[in-house]
Design an enzyme around this catalytic site. Structure first.
Site, PDB file in Angstrom:
ATOM      1  CB  CYS A  71      -0.878  -0.035   1.247  1.00  0.00           C
ATOM      2  SG  CYS A  71      -1.852   1.446   1.425  1.00  0.00           S
ATOM      3  CB  CYS A  80      -2.022  -2.249   7.528  1.00  0.00           C
ATOM      4  SG  CYS A  80      -3.365  -2.773   6.486  1.00  0.00           S
ATOM      5  CB  CYS A 157      -8.273  -0.255   1.269  1.00  0.00           C
ATOM      6  SG  CYS A 157      -7.809  -1.160   2.752  1.00  0.00           S
ATOM      7  CD  GLN A 279     -17.043 -11.898  13.878  1.00  0.00           C
ATOM      8  OE1 GLN A 279     -16.018 -11.222  13.840  1.00  0.00           O
ATOM      9  NE2 GLN A 279     -17.536 -12.356  15.005  1.00  0.00           N
ATOM     10  CE1 TYR A 308     -20.411  -9.623  27.416  1.00  0.00           C
ATOM     11  CE2 TYR A 308     -19.777 -11.909  27.780  1.00  0.00           C
ATOM     12  CZ  TYR A 308     -19.912 -10.620  28.247  1.00  0.00           C
ATOM     13  OH  TYR A 308     -19.574 -10.330  29.543  1.00  0.00           O
ATOM     14  CD  GLU A 329     -25.676  -8.490  21.398  1.00  0.00           C
ATOM     15  OE1 GLU A 329     -24.681  -9.225  21.387  1.00  0.00           O
ATOM     16  OE2 GLU A 329     -25.593  -7.252  21.398  1.00  0.00           O
ATOM     17  CG  ASP A 381     -17.421 -13.645  20.398  1.00  0.00           C
ATOM     18  OD1 ASP A 381     -16.400 -12.942  20.549  1.00  0.00           O
ATOM     19  OD2 ASP A 381     -17.939 -13.855  19.279  1.00  0.00           O
ATOM     20  CB  CYS A 408     -11.053  -9.297  18.882  1.00  0.00           C
ATOM     21  SG  CYS A 408     -12.051  -8.101  19.744  1.00  0.00           S
TER      22      CYS A 408
HETATM   23  C1  LIG Z   1     -17.374  -9.523  19.779  1.00  0.00           C
HETATM   24  S1  LIG Z   1     -19.103  -9.326  19.540  1.00  0.00           S
HETATM   25  C2  LIG Z   1     -19.559 -10.998  19.325  1.00  0.00           C
HETATM   26  C3  LIG Z   1     -20.846 -11.201  18.610  1.00  0.00           C
HETATM   27  C4  LIG Z   1     -21.176 -12.604  18.157  1.00  0.00           C
HETATM   28  N1  LIG Z   1     -20.801 -13.635  19.077  1.00  0.00           N
HETATM   29  C5  LIG Z   1     -20.580 -12.858  16.777  1.00  0.00           C
HETATM   30  O1  LIG Z   1     -19.777 -13.765  16.613  1.00  0.00           O
HETATM   31  O2  LIG Z   1     -20.946 -12.139  15.851  1.00  0.00           O
HETATM   32  C6  LIG Z   1     -19.622  -8.913  21.173  1.00  0.00           C
HETATM   33  C7  LIG Z   1     -21.110  -8.730  21.340  1.00  0.00           C
HETATM   34  O3  LIG Z   1     -21.393  -8.460  22.708  1.00  0.00           O
HETATM   35  C8  LIG Z   1     -22.418  -7.501  22.805  1.00  0.00           C
HETATM   36  N2  LIG Z   1     -22.307  -6.926  24.168  1.00  0.00           N
HETATM   37  C9  LIG Z   1     -21.469  -5.963  24.603  1.00  0.00           C
HETATM   38  N3  LIG Z   1     -21.596  -5.793  25.938  1.00  0.00           N
HETATM   39  C10 LIG Z   1     -22.535  -6.682  26.353  1.00  0.00           C
HETATM   40  C11 LIG Z   1     -23.081  -7.001  27.625  1.00  0.00           C
HETATM   41  N4  LIG Z   1     -22.684  -6.378  28.718  1.00  0.00           N
HETATM   42  N5  LIG Z   1     -24.003  -7.970  27.704  1.00  0.00           N
HETATM   43  C12 LIG Z   1     -24.427  -8.618  26.564  1.00  0.00           C
HETATM   44  N6  LIG Z   1     -23.938  -8.363  25.338  1.00  0.00           N
HETATM   45  C13 LIG Z   1     -22.989  -7.408  25.223  1.00  0.00           C
HETATM   46  C14 LIG Z   1     -22.152  -6.575  21.641  1.00  0.00           C
HETATM   47  O4  LIG Z   1     -23.314  -5.869  21.282  1.00  0.00           O
HETATM   48  C15 LIG Z   1     -21.686  -7.555  20.561  1.00  0.00           C
HETATM   49  O5  LIG Z   1     -22.784  -8.020  19.796  1.00  0.00           O
END
Ligand SMILES: C[S@@+](CC[C@H](N)C(=O)[O-])C[C@H]1O[C@@H](n2cnc3c(N)ncnc32)[C@H](O)[C@@H]1O
Length: 469
Positions: A71, A80, A157, A279, A308, A329, A381, A408
């Site tokens: 790039c 990046c 990009c 994602q 999550y 969620e 997650d 992540c």
């Molecule tokens: C890293 S993402 C993972 C989403 C899903 N597992 C996926 O693979 O697409 C984290 C998720 O947690 C939710 N989140 C954040 N804080 C939270 C909380 N305190 N309780 C429940 N969900 C939450 C966010 O809105 C988001 O959708």
């Protein structure tokens, strides 16, 4: 060492963000884009108490692992950080970074398995977000520089899909032809402030975030996009007239094309609309979800709690072999989406999606399912900040056999795993190293997934199994 001084040094290590580290007698110097073993010329930018921040001026003896970044704005744009490192070496860097983070933060020695990568380590991203600003020299479409609000102009990009250059070219043409202005954040004025794009199975959802509810000559924009893209797309207008960093305003108007598109992953159909979460790397995401399913290894007696759970794709996948799956969620639209997805796949009878905070819902859920005699597997997650301590404490109060954690951010992952395993403990609101670690769980898998090639970021899957004695 003084600010603006130019010096020569040899890089002895890389930091977690991929920056070169030079150890001088009186300081540790961070030089982004310098590699281990390289002799480099650098300029001191900032002298802090414990370290010095510097800029790379010249590589005097390049390392074997150095490659020419594809790039032209790498080093300027904040997207990046690792394009100058051979790809295999990028993976090694991420793997050793995870290992050392676990040691440093959780006092835990873990064996990191080889990274699962995608087929392409360029052109892998399926979504794009471009700020559009008005400057003295005209409209600039690009990306923010690292830690800044300055937009760096780009024409393409290389980690994004190849339609990126056509999108930029189309909007440049349209804005020039009809004198459409970019955003001025100081006066909160202009026409267009952001362009976002998502790709779903070869179809694009393009959103123009504008300050007004009318786009000048919108039909010409549709013609220009049709001419440049040559693939199916939808065009939305979103109105955001607030002086804020939040991208979208409340109102979306469909100007052209289908409102949403359907795709499938590992046998689960899902619908992506203008506001749905996705994602960024579809190929690696499928591998990650498949690995989560295999790690959970549910049978007909298992209840899977997917904490999550986002838009519910993983919950649906996990429900297939299990007795049932429960998603938790916090975002209402994501829960609506997850319910729709369960229905679309004929899985409504096996899935319950709760709307709310995991810290409020998960502790009672674990208790209830265990009281009913169900085998429980917990999938976590969370966002970058990791799990709330109430979730961690609820797990510690339970006798859950298996936990699959996807993250992540290695530092918060290591902290939470340390608390669960027992090498760390929480006392009086502070996290400390445990004097007598309990080792209540075995860390059976630590596996990176290279969801974000060429960048410092990495996704990691960790599997914990309760010790039998
Ligand atoms: C890293 S993402 C993972 C989403 C899903 N597992 C996926 O693979 O697409 C984290 C998720 O947690 C939710 N989140 C954040 N804080 C939270 C909380 N305190 N309780 C429940 N969900 C939450 C966010 O809105 C988001 O959708």
């Amino acid at each position: 060492m003084k600010k603006n001084e130019e010096r020569v040094g040899i890089v002895s290590a890389l930091g977690v963000n991929g920056e070169g580290i030079i150890k001088e007698e009186d300081a540790v110097v961070f030089v982004p884009f310098a590699l281990v073993g390289e002799k480099v010329k650098y300029k001191v930018l900032k002298v802090a108490k414990k370290c010095v921040y510097a800029k790379l001026i010249e590589v005097l003896t390049p390392a074997e692992n150095r490659v020419r970044a594809k790039c032209p704005v790498f080093e300027k744009c904040g997207g990046c950080q690792l394009q100058h490192i051979k790809y295999v070496q990028q993976l090694k860097l991420k793997e050793s970074g995870i290992e050392s983070t676990f040691k440093k933060i959780a006092n835990l020695s873990v064996k990191v398995k080889p990274t699962i990568k995608g087929d392409d380590h360029y052109r892998y991203r399926n979504k794009l977000q471009l700020p559009v600003v008005q400057t003295d020299i005209g409209v600039i479409i690009g990306f923010y520089a690292e830690n800044s609000h300055r937009v760096v102009a780009i024409d393409d990009c290389y980690i994004n899909a190849s339609w990126t250059k056509n999108i930029i070219s189309a909007f440049k043409r349209y804005m020039a032809e009809f004198n459409v202005k970019g955003y001025n954040e100081f006066t909160n004025s202009g026409d267009i402030r952001e362009i976002t794009v998502k790709e779903i199975k070869g179809n694009l959802i393009i959103t123009v975030v504008a300050l007004h509810d009318k786009l000048p000559e919108k039909d010409r924009l549709i013609d220009i996009l049709t001419d440049e893209l040559k693939i199916r797309f939808s065009l939305y207008l979103n109105v955001n007239d607030k002086n804020t960093n939040v991208i979208y305003g409340d109102k979306f108007f469909l100007l052209y094309g289908a409102p949403n598109y359907t795709a499938d992953m590992l046998g689960i159909k899902y619908k992506i609309g203008v506001q749905s979460f996705m994602q960024v790397n579809t190929a690696v995401c499928a591998k990650l979800y498949g690995a989560v399913r295999d790690a959970v290894d549910a049978d007909e007696d298992t209840v899977v709690i997917d904490a999550y759970s986002g838009a519910g794709l993983m919950t649906a996948l996990l429900s297939k072999n299990a007795k049932k799956a429960i998603g938790v969620e916090i975002v209402p639209e994501a829960v609506e989406c997850a319910n729709e997805l369960a229905e679309l796949n004929g899985l409504s009878g096996k899935i319950t999606n709760y709307l709310g905070k995991c810290e409020d819902i998960v502790p009672d859920l674990i208790k209830k399912e265990r009281e009913q005699g169900n085998k429980v597997c917990l999938v976590l997650d969370p966002p970058r900040k990791g799990c709330d301590t109430k979730v961690i404490n609820a797990i510690l109060d339970s006798d859950i056999d298996k936990i699959v954690y996807v993250s992540c951010k290695p530092s918060t992952l290591a902290r939470d795993i340390g608390l669960l395993v027992g090498t760390l403990e929480l006392s009086e609101g502070e996290i400390k190293r445990a004097e007598n670690p309990t080792f209540r769980y075995d860390v059976t898998t630590v596996r990176p997934f290279d969801m974000f090639a060429q960048t410092k970021h990495v996704e990691t899957l960790v599997c914990l199994e309760r010790k039998t004695n």
